[in-house]
Structure formats: C-alpha cells, structure tokens
Motif scaffolding. Structure first.
Motif, PDB file in Angstrom:
ATOM      1  N   LYS A  69       0.890  -1.172   0.000  1.00  0.00           N
ATOM      2  CA  LYS A  69       0.000   0.000   0.000  1.00  0.00           C
ATOM      3  C   LYS A  69       0.920   1.211   0.000  1.00  0.00           C
ATOM      4  CE  LYS A  69      -4.103  -2.007   1.341  1.00  0.00           C
ATOM      5  NZ  LYS A  69      -4.937  -2.133   0.163  1.00  0.00           N
ATOM      6  N   VAL A  70       0.778   2.073  -0.982  1.00  0.00           N
ATOM      7  CA  VAL A  70       1.680   3.223  -1.086  1.00  0.00           C
ATOM      8  C   VAL A  70       0.870   4.517  -1.011  1.00  0.00           C
ATOM      9  CG1 VAL A  70       3.332   1.916  -2.478  1.00  0.00           C
ATOM     10  CG2 VAL A  70       1.576   3.270  -3.625  1.00  0.00           C
ATOM     11  N   LYS A  71       1.523   5.550  -0.462  1.00  0.00           N
ATOM     12  CA  LYS A  71       0.832   6.826  -0.301  1.00  0.00           C
ATOM     13  C   LYS A  71       1.256   7.792  -1.406  1.00  0.00           C
ATOM     14  CE  LYS A  71      -0.202   8.183   3.984  1.00  0.00           C
ATOM     15  NZ  LYS A  71      -0.025   8.705   5.335  1.00  0.00           N
ATOM     16  N   ILE A  72       0.309   8.510  -1.964  1.00  0.00           N
ATOM     17  CA  ILE A  72       0.658   9.528  -2.970  1.00  0.00           C
ATOM     18  C   ILE A  72       1.284  10.712  -2.247  1.00  0.00           C
ATOM     19  CG2 ILE A  72      -0.223  11.129  -4.710  1.00  0.00           C
ATOM     20  CD1 ILE A  72      -2.438   9.136  -5.302  1.00  0.00           C
ATOM     21  N   LYS A  73       2.492  11.085  -2.683  1.00  0.00           N
ATOM     22  CA  LYS A  73       3.184  12.223  -2.070  1.00  0.00           C
ATOM     23  C   LYS A  73       2.885  13.501  -2.854  1.00  0.00           C
ATOM     24  CE  LYS A  73       7.938  13.676  -0.987  1.00  0.00           C
ATOM     25  NZ  LYS A  73       7.732  14.299   0.294  1.00  0.00           N
ATOM     26  N   GLU A  74       2.855  13.358  -4.169  1.00  0.00           N
ATOM     27  CA  GLU A  74       2.683  14.556  -5.006  1.00  0.00           C
ATOM     28  C   GLU A  74       2.145  14.140  -6.370  1.00  0.00           C
ATOM     29  OE1 GLU A  74       6.476  16.514  -5.590  1.00  0.00           O
ATOM     30  OE2 GLU A  74       5.622  17.851  -7.116  1.00  0.00           O
ATOM     31  N   ILE A  75       1.300  14.998  -6.952  1.00  0.00           N
ATOM     32  CA  ILE A  75       0.922  14.808  -8.362  1.00  0.00           C
ATOM     33  C   ILE A  75       1.149  16.151  -9.049  1.00  0.00           C
ATOM     34  CG2 ILE A  75      -0.881  14.198 -10.013  1.00  0.00           C
ATOM     35  CD1 ILE A  75      -2.238  12.588  -7.939  1.00  0.00           C
ATOM     36  N   ARG A  76       2.054  16.158 -10.016  1.00  0.00           N
ATOM     37  CA  ARG A  76       2.379  17.418 -10.693  1.00  0.00           C
ATOM     38  C   ARG A  76       1.865  17.384 -12.133  1.00  0.00           C
ATOM     39  NH1 ARG A  76       8.383  18.411 -11.768  1.00  0.00           N
ATOM     40  NH2 ARG A  76       8.560  17.353  -9.778  1.00  0.00           N
ATOM     41  N   ASP A  77       1.078  18.400 -12.490  1.00  0.00           N
ATOM     42  CA  ASP A  77       0.544  18.494 -13.845  1.00  0.00           C
ATOM     43  C   ASP A  77       1.655  18.980 -14.777  1.00  0.00           C
ATOM     44  OD1 ASP A  77      -0.856  18.921 -16.150  1.00  0.00           O
ATOM     45  OD2 ASP A  77      -2.536  19.965 -15.189  1.00  0.00           O
ATOM     46  N   LEU A  78       1.987  18.173 -15.792  1.00  0.00           N
ATOM     47  CA  LEU A  78       3.063  18.541 -16.722  1.00  0.00           C
ATOM     48  C   LEU A  78       2.503  19.093 -18.029  1.00  0.00           C
ATOM     49  CD1 LEU A  78       5.249  15.305 -16.295  1.00  0.00           C
ATOM     50  CD2 LEU A  78       5.580  17.497 -15.133  1.00  0.00           C
ATOM     51  N   GLY A  79       1.171  19.161 -18.142  1.00  0.00           N
ATOM     52  CA  GLY A  79       0.536  19.640 -19.366  1.00  0.00           C
ATOM     53  C   GLY A  79       0.306  18.518 -20.361  1.00  0.00           C
ATOM     54  N   ALA A  80      -0.582  18.792 -21.320  1.00  0.00           N
ATOM     55  CA  ALA A  80      -0.907  17.848 -22.404  1.00  0.00           C
ATOM     56  C   ALA A  80      -1.328  16.473 -21.881  1.00  0.00           C
ATOM     57  CB  ALA A  80       0.274  17.721 -23.377  1.00  0.00           C
ATOM     58  N   GLY A  81      -2.005  16.450 -20.721  1.00  0.00           N
ATOM     59  CA  GLY A  81      -2.516  15.188 -20.177  1.00  0.00           C
ATOM     60  C   GLY A  81      -1.485  14.357 -19.432  1.00  0.00           C
ATOM     61  N   ASN A  82      -0.297  14.924 -19.247  1.00  0.00           N
ATOM     62  CA  ASN A  82       0.776  14.178 -18.552  1.00  0.00           C
ATOM     63  C   ASN A  82       0.902  14.657 -17.111  1.00  0.00           C
ATOM     64  OD1 ASN A  82       2.146  12.680 -20.869  1.00  0.00           O
ATOM     65  ND2 ASN A  82       2.081  14.779 -21.635  1.00  0.00           N
ATOM     66  N   HIS A  83       1.184  13.729 -16.210  1.00  0.00           N
ATOM     67  CA  HIS A  83       1.381  14.067 -14.793  1.00  0.00           C
ATOM     68  C   HIS A  83       2.562  13.280 -14.257  1.00  0.00           C
ATOM     69  CE1 HIS A  83      -2.764  15.201 -15.524  1.00  0.00           C
ATOM     70  NE2 HIS A  83      -2.711  15.963 -14.447  1.00  0.00           N
ATOM     71  N   LEU A  84       3.281  13.909 -13.308  1.00  0.00           N
ATOM     72  CA  LEU A  84       4.315  13.176 -12.591  1.00  0.00           C
ATOM     73  C   LEU A  84       3.727  12.793 -11.241  1.00  0.00           C
ATOM     74  CD1 LEU A  84       7.336  12.311 -12.845  1.00  0.00           C
ATOM     75  CD2 LEU A  84       7.826  14.185 -11.274  1.00  0.00           C
ATOM     76  N   LEU A  85       3.667  11.504 -11.005  1.00  0.00           N
ATOM     77  CA  LEU A  85       3.082  10.992  -9.768  1.00  0.00           C
ATOM     78  C   LEU A  85       4.216  10.491  -8.872  1.00  0.00           C
ATOM     79  CD1 LEU A  85       0.370   9.931  -8.386  1.00  0.00           C
ATOM     80  CD2 LEU A  85       0.844   7.797  -9.548  1.00  0.00           C
ATOM     81  N   VAL A  86       4.275  11.027  -7.657  1.00  0.00           N
ATOM     82  CA  VAL A  86       5.320  10.587  -6.721  1.00  0.00           C
ATOM     83  C   VAL A  86       4.646   9.794  -5.614  1.00  0.00           C
ATOM     84  CG1 VAL A  86       7.222  11.328  -5.234  1.00  0.00           C
ATOM     85  CG2 VAL A  86       6.593  12.710  -7.225  1.00  0.00           C
ATOM     86  N   ILE A  87       5.096   8.565  -5.413  1.00  0.00           N
ATOM     87  CA  ILE A  87       4.526   7.732  -4.357  1.00  0.00           C
ATOM     88  C   ILE A  87       5.619   7.353  -3.350  1.00  0.00           C
ATOM     89  CG2 ILE A  87       2.565   6.806  -5.655  1.00  0.00           C
ATOM     90  CD1 ILE A  87       4.211   4.363  -6.342  1.00  0.00           C
ATOM     91  N   THR A  88       5.212   7.266  -2.101  1.00  0.00           N
ATOM     92  CA  THR A  88       6.167   6.908  -1.056  1.00  0.00           C
ATOM     93  C   THR A  88       6.209   5.391  -0.936  1.00  0.00           C
ATOM     94  OG1 THR A  88       5.609   8.936   0.085  1.00  0.00           O
ATOM     95  CG2 THR A  88       6.755   7.263   1.376  1.00  0.00           C
ATOM     96  N   SER A  89       7.387   4.810  -1.150  1.00  0.00           N
ATOM     97  CA  SER A  89       7.528   3.358  -1.063  1.00  0.00           C
ATOM     98  C   SER A  89       9.011   2.975  -1.036  1.00  0.00           C
ATOM     99  CB  SER A  89       6.827   2.688  -2.252  1.00  0.00           C
ATOM    100  OG  SER A  89       6.875   1.291  -2.085  1.00  0.00           O
TER     101      SER A  89
END
Ligand SMILES: Cc1cc2nc3c(=O)[nH]c(=O)nc-3n(C[C@H](O)[C@H](O)[C@H](O)COP(=O)(O)OP(=O)(O)OC[C@H]3O[C@@H](n4cnc5c(N)ncnc54)[C@H](O)[C@@H]3O)c2cc1C
Ligand code: FES
Length: 278
Positions: free
Chosen positions: A5-25
């Motif tokens: 089970k991992v926790k979302i730390k950050e979701i950054r919108d990069l534009g054009a439907g792309n996102h950087l998702l950072v999970i703690t694990s």
C-alpha cells in the motif's frame, strides 16, 4: 517483487494530459532496475472497485532530500482512459495498491562498456519514461548516452529538464517543428548512424509501435544491437492471464513471450514487428 500500500506524495501536472506521480515506497524503490514497471491500482480500494491495476514504468527513484536514500517512485502518467483519469485526479495522502518492481529491464552487465561506447536512446512521447534511469546507469558505466526525443508537438516533450541536467547530448524532434527538428525522431537517428558508422553503438527505444519498428529496422540495417521497451494490455502483470503476449521471431523459448515476465524490455530481433500486440 512486492505488493504494498503506497501513499501519494505529489501529483504534478506537466501539461498535455501528462502528470508526474510521486509515491512513497522505500522498500520498492530500493529494488528498482532501469526499465522495470509497477502495477498500480488507479483508485483507493473503497470496496471492490472493479478497475484492474494498470502498468506504469518507473521513471525515477524519489530520494529523501536529506539522506539521499530511496524513498519512493516517480511515475509519468499520461491520461488514456478511465483508470489514468481517476489516477491523476487523486490527492496527496491517498493510498493505492502497488505491485512491483516487475519485469525484465534493460540488459546492463558491468562490462558493457567493453562492447558499447555510445548508446542512442530513442523516445516517442510518454516512451521517455524508462530512459532516465537507463541514461544514469549508462553514464555510471562510462557509456555516452545520446537522447533522441520526439513528440507531435512541444507540449509532448515532458520532463526534458531531467535529461538536460545530466549534461548529455539531446536531439528534440516535433512533427509541427514547435521544438527542435521537424519530423519523426527516426530521421535524425538515421542521420547520426550514417555519419557515425560504428559497431560499438547500441540502440534503446520506447514509444509507439511504429517508431520502435523503425528503430529496429535501422538497427538491422546498420548491424547494431537494439533493445525495445514494449507495451501490451495487461490484466495481471504476473504471468497468469496471458493477456500481454507479443509474437516472437525466436526459434527457442516461447513463441508468444509475455511482456510482463519476459519483457517489457526485449531484444528487438526477438519481436515479430508485423504483428502488434492487442
Ligand atoms: C510495461 C508498460 C509500461 C507502461 N508505462 C507507462 C508509463 O510510464 N506512463 C503511461 O502513461 N502509460 C504507461 N503504460 C500504458 C498504461 O498502462 C495505459 O495507458 C493504461 O493502462 C491505460 O489505462 P486506462 O484505464 O486509463 O485506459 P483504458 O480505459 O484501459 O484504455 C484507454 C486507451 O488506452 C489504450 N491502452 C490501454 N492500456 C494500454 C497499454 N498497456 N498500452 C498501450 N495502450 C493502452 C487502450 O487501447 C485505449 O485506447 C505502460 C504500459 C505497459 C504495458
Ligand atoms: S499481464 Fe497477465 S500474463 Fe502478462
């Protein structure tokens, strides 16, 4: 391979439907090899949600700012359908099921530099995802990476700064000439191979099927080795559902290797390029 089970730390919108998702694990982050992926459930498990887990390449290892130790995973997520749309709408603090790291990554033996001097890394759009960890590993092995990064338009060339920070040569291409050269990324790659006809060059590609096929054909034409990171629809990510097969040219082993177990990274000569996965 771990199921956590991992926790979302950050979701950054990069534009054009792309996102950087950072999970703690941290446990999973410690095990990652370049080219591997995780199977991530795109919604919090609030009572039997039917959405299957989805595969995402591990873009980078997220490190603790003070100690530098692996703390989690960074994933590049492009909105494609129901699962990814729900995933990018999640909030920091939400908990998701994450299985991995999974699959065979790039072949990076310690003595690779005795055979390879230059590595051409070729990405189409979100196919950039496995190439950062690969570029870092090649640099550590004293092999020179050159990135050929293409997209339809400038907005598709996400996370460029992560590669520019490495100080490597980068050739950008867009179909509308909004950034870098105009046209498909295989154009400048071919030009490079023509000008530098060396047998100690290796090709690595990830992107749309047609692009990877083009890179494979250049590898055959110039008699170079080429590894591709394949995509197929995945049900389980564990070798059980047989949903992720790709047709193979190999005379030994499975004639339909599994992208989740035998890949996603494969020698391009083992793939039957006339039959794209479903
Ligand atoms: C090994 C592997 C690594 C991947 N890495 C990344 C990554 O780093 N970043 C990223 O954004 N995506 C990546 N993908 C693709 C990603 O898994 C799919 O986009 C996602 O599963 C779509 O789920 P969805 O529920 O949003 O869309 P769905 O509703 O399931 O499908 C929406 C559309 O996306 C297409 N699609 C679904 N799954 C795939 C797939 N596996 N390959 C190609 N097209 C697909 C469908 O054909 C359909 O047109 C990867 C896939 C694989 C197999
Ligand atoms: S995804 Fe089920 S066997 Fe590969």
């Amino acid at each position: 391979m771990l199921d956590r089970k991992v926790k979302i730390k950050e979701i950054r919108d990069l534009g054009a439907g792309n996102h950087l998702l950072v999970i703690t694990s941290p446990e999973q982050a410690r095990l990652v090899r370049p080219g591997q992926f995780v199977m991530l459930k795109c919604v919090e498990d609030t009572g039997g949600n039917p959405l299957l887990r989805r595969p995402f390449t591990i873009f980078n290892i997220h490190r603790n700012a003070r100690s530098g130790k692996p703390a989690g995973l960074e994933l590049l997520v492009k909105e494609a359908g129901a699962g990814t749309r729900r995933l990018v709408m999640a909030r920091p603090g939400q908990v998701l099921d994450c299985l991995g790291p999974q699959g065979q990554g790039f072949h990076l033996p310690p003595d690779l530099s005795s055979r390879v001097a230059t590595a051409c890394l070729v990405a189409g759009g979100v196919g950039i995802a496995p190439l950062l960890l690969l570029a870092e590993s090649l640099l550590a092995l004293r092999i020179r990476p050159i990135l050929f990064y293409g997209g339809a338009t400038a907005a598709d060339l996400v996370l460029r700064e992560s590669f520019e920070r490495l100080g490597i040569d980068i050739i950008y291409c867009t179909e509308d000439a909004s950034h870098g050269e105009r046209g498909l990324v295989t154009g400048p790659l071919e030009q490079f191979l023509r000008i530098h006809p060396r047998k100690d060059t290796r090709l690595y590609a990830c992107g749309p099927w047609g692009m990877m096929r083009g890179v494979h054909e250049l590898a055959v034409g110039y008699e170079l080795q080429c590894e591709v990171s394949l995509e197929a629809r995945m049900g389980c990510g564990l070798g059980a559902c047989l949903g992720c097969v790709v047709a193979s040219e190999a005379s030994e082993g499975r004639s339909y290797p599994l992208v989740c177990q035998d890949g996603p990274v494969m020698n391009s000569r083992l793939v039957r390029w006339d039959i794209a996965p479903i």
